[in-house]
Design an enzyme around this catalytic site. Structure first.
Site, mmCIF file in Angstrom:
data_model
loop_
_atom_site.group_PDB
_atom_site.id
_atom_site.type_symbol
_atom_site.label_atom_id
_atom_site.label_comp_id
_atom_site.label_asym_id
_atom_site.label_seq_id
_atom_site.Cartn_x
_atom_site.Cartn_y
_atom_site.Cartn_z
ATOM 1 N N CYS A 12 0.863 -1.175 0.000
ATOM 2 C CA CYS A 12 0.000 0.000 0.000
ATOM 3 C C CYS A 12 0.905 1.232 0.000
ATOM 4 C CB CYS A 12 -0.875 -0.012 1.247
ATOM 5 S SG CYS A 12 0.118 0.060 2.743
ATOM 6 N N HIS A 73 3.471 1.905 11.287
ATOM 7 C CA HIS A 73 2.467 1.794 12.365
ATOM 8 C C HIS A 73 2.534 2.932 13.369
ATOM 9 C CE1 HIS A 73 1.858 -2.200 11.068
ATOM 10 N NE2 HIS A 73 2.921 -2.731 11.612
ATOM 11 N N CYS A 95 3.014 6.165 8.663
ATOM 12 C CA CYS A 95 2.117 6.454 7.539
ATOM 13 C C CYS A 95 1.245 7.666 7.891
ATOM 14 C CB CYS A 95 1.232 5.240 7.272
ATOM 15 S SG CYS A 95 -0.001 5.565 6.021
ATOM 16 N N HIS A 123 -1.677 -4.734 18.801
ATOM 17 C CA HIS A 123 -1.049 -4.300 17.545
ATOM 18 C C HIS A 123 -0.264 -3.009 17.792
ATOM 19 C CE1 HIS A 123 -0.563 -2.854 13.451
ATOM 20 N NE2 HIS A 123 -0.836 -4.084 13.044
ATOM 21 N N GLU A 125 0.282 -0.397 16.120
ATOM 22 C CA GLU A 125 -0.413 0.856 15.764
ATOM 23 C C GLU A 125 -1.363 1.268 16.893
ATOM 24 O OE1 GLU A 125 -2.564 0.920 11.948
ATOM 25 O OE2 GLU A 125 -4.068 2.120 12.969
ATOM 26 N N THR A 161 -6.345 1.368 11.476
ATOM 27 C CA THR A 161 -6.515 1.716 10.052
ATOM 28 C C THR A 161 -6.795 0.513 9.147
ATOM 29 O OG1 THR A 161 -4.125 1.618 9.810
ATOM 30 C CG2 THR A 161 -5.082 3.795 10.159
ATOM 31 N N CYS A 189 -8.266 2.978 6.657
ATOM 32 C CA CYS A 189 -7.548 3.448 5.478
ATOM 33 C C CYS A 189 -8.293 3.017 4.214
ATOM 34 C CB CYS A 189 -6.158 2.841 5.557
ATOM 35 S SG CYS A 189 -5.302 2.803 4.044
ATOM 36 N N ASN A 219 -3.047 -7.751 8.396
ATOM 37 C CA ASN A 219 -3.962 -7.420 7.299
ATOM 38 C C ASN A 219 -4.058 -8.569 6.301
ATOM 39 O OD1 ASN A 219 -2.949 -6.503 4.463
ATOM 40 N ND2 ASN A 219 -1.403 -5.721 5.868
ATOM 41 N N SER A 261 1.715 -5.607 2.874
ATOM 42 C CA SER A 261 3.159 -5.591 3.134
ATOM 43 C C SER A 261 3.883 -6.689 2.340
ATOM 44 C CB SER A 261 3.419 -5.742 4.640
ATOM 45 O OG SER A 261 2.640 -6.785 5.160
HETATM 46 S S1 SF4 Z 1 -2.756 3.177 6.909
HETATM 47 FE FE1 SF4 Z 1 -3.205 2.305 4.905
HETATM 48 S S2 SF4 Z 1 -1.663 3.185 3.545
HETATM 49 FE FE2 SF4 Z 1 -0.968 3.501 5.651
HETATM 50 S S3 SF4 Z 1 0.354 1.752 6.107
HETATM 51 FE FE3 SF4 Z 1 -1.684 1.241 6.850
HETATM 52 S S4 SF4 Z 1 -2.663 0.146 5.155
HETATM 53 FE FE4 SF4 Z 1 -0.898 1.219 4.340
#
Ligand code: SF4
Length: 280
Positions: A12, A73, A95, A123, A125, A161, A189, A219, A261
């Protein structure tokens, strides 16, 4: 045999950006260059970076000097502080879409809302987002967990996201009845949503679905689960070597999708392997 390859398969925008930042940094700072945690959830891509001199370290304490790259993340407030105190050169590859989710979380906290994050508590993030909020924060992975929380005077909801929009909708529906005031920021996202929608469309049309990505990639696991709901003959592999010929036997339409990824060279190898195995 027809092979349907998802247009959205592979990196992505945020992951590609992080990889580009790391490769650029490897040219600029060839000595003592590190990432805090693996840059992306793909062992082959991490090994590739290692070959360029980018070493993945799990903790800031394990980075004595030099440069640290924060991955897509995001990074926790604690690690950010520690990196600063140690005098490390910081390269932030968070990101921008993850940054946006962090900003919404901080906004809600500052304005007195309890925060509910739809995502996985472990996670990185989500851990990073939680680290900027001192209190009034919960994380739920499913609708059932949301039913056990509240009621709230003021509640704000955001999502990890890469969460599925259906789960987000389900949690929001539960909270609608349990909060007097509710603010919702859809932080999922768009790349993830499009990716999942494409997976659904392909899974409906094929008689076998191959999902490529790190076994440690959340993901990719979610993509696999989404495809499996529609097409039971769905298989998650990390590399072409894991592809079983018997999965493809008697299958005429095969779908191929990859997590955000997964490097393009691995997707290409899987594509060639499928074609080889299906040669008449
Ligand atoms: S937020 Fe979306 S674009 Fe950003 S790293 Fe995660 S999946 Fe990828």
């Amino acid at each position: 045999m027809k092979l349907v390859i998802a247009k959205s398969a592979g990196f992505c925008f945020g992951v590609k950006r992080a990889m580009d930042i790391a490769m650029e940094a490897a040219k600029k700072y060839p000595k003592d260059l590190h990432t805090l945690g693996p840059l992306i959830h793909n062992p082959q891509a991490v090994a590739f970076l290692e070959g360029l001199g980018v070493k993945a370290k799990d903790r800031i304490e394990h980075i004595p000097r030099g440069t640290v790259i924060f991955r897509s993340h995001g990074v926790s407030s604690k690690d950010l502080k520690k990196a600063g105190e140690k005098g490390l050169r910081i390269i932030d590859a968070t990101c921008p879409i993850v940054k946006r989710a962090q900003l919404f979380a901080k906004y809600l906290y500052r304005h007195g809302y309890a925060l509910l994050i739809v995502g996985e508590a472990q996670h990185p993030e989500v851990e990073a987002i939680c680290s900027y909020i001192q209190e009034r924060v919960d994380v739920v992975e499913d609708v059932e967990a949301a039913k056990t929380l509240g009621p709230w005077e003021k509640l704000g909801i955001i999502a990890q996201t890469t969460q599925s929009i259906n789960l987000f909708r389900g949690v929001v529906a539960v909270c609608l009845e349990r909060a007097k005031e509710l603010r919702i920021f859809n932080t999922i996202c768009r790349a993830t949503t499009n990716h999942q929608m494409e997976a659904v469309e392909i899974a409906k049309k094929v008689d076998c679905m191959i999902v490529v990505g790190g076994h440690n990639s959340g993901n990719t696991q979610r993509l696999t689960a989404i495809c499996k709901d529609i097409q039971p003959h769905t298989h998650h592999i990390e590399t072409a070597q894991e592809l079983h010929p018997r999965w493809l036997a008697k299958k005429e339409k095969i779908g191929l999708i990859a997590g955000a990824s997964t490097p393009s060279w691995i997707i290409k190898e899987v594509e060639l392997q499928v074609q080889n195995l299906k040669k008449p």
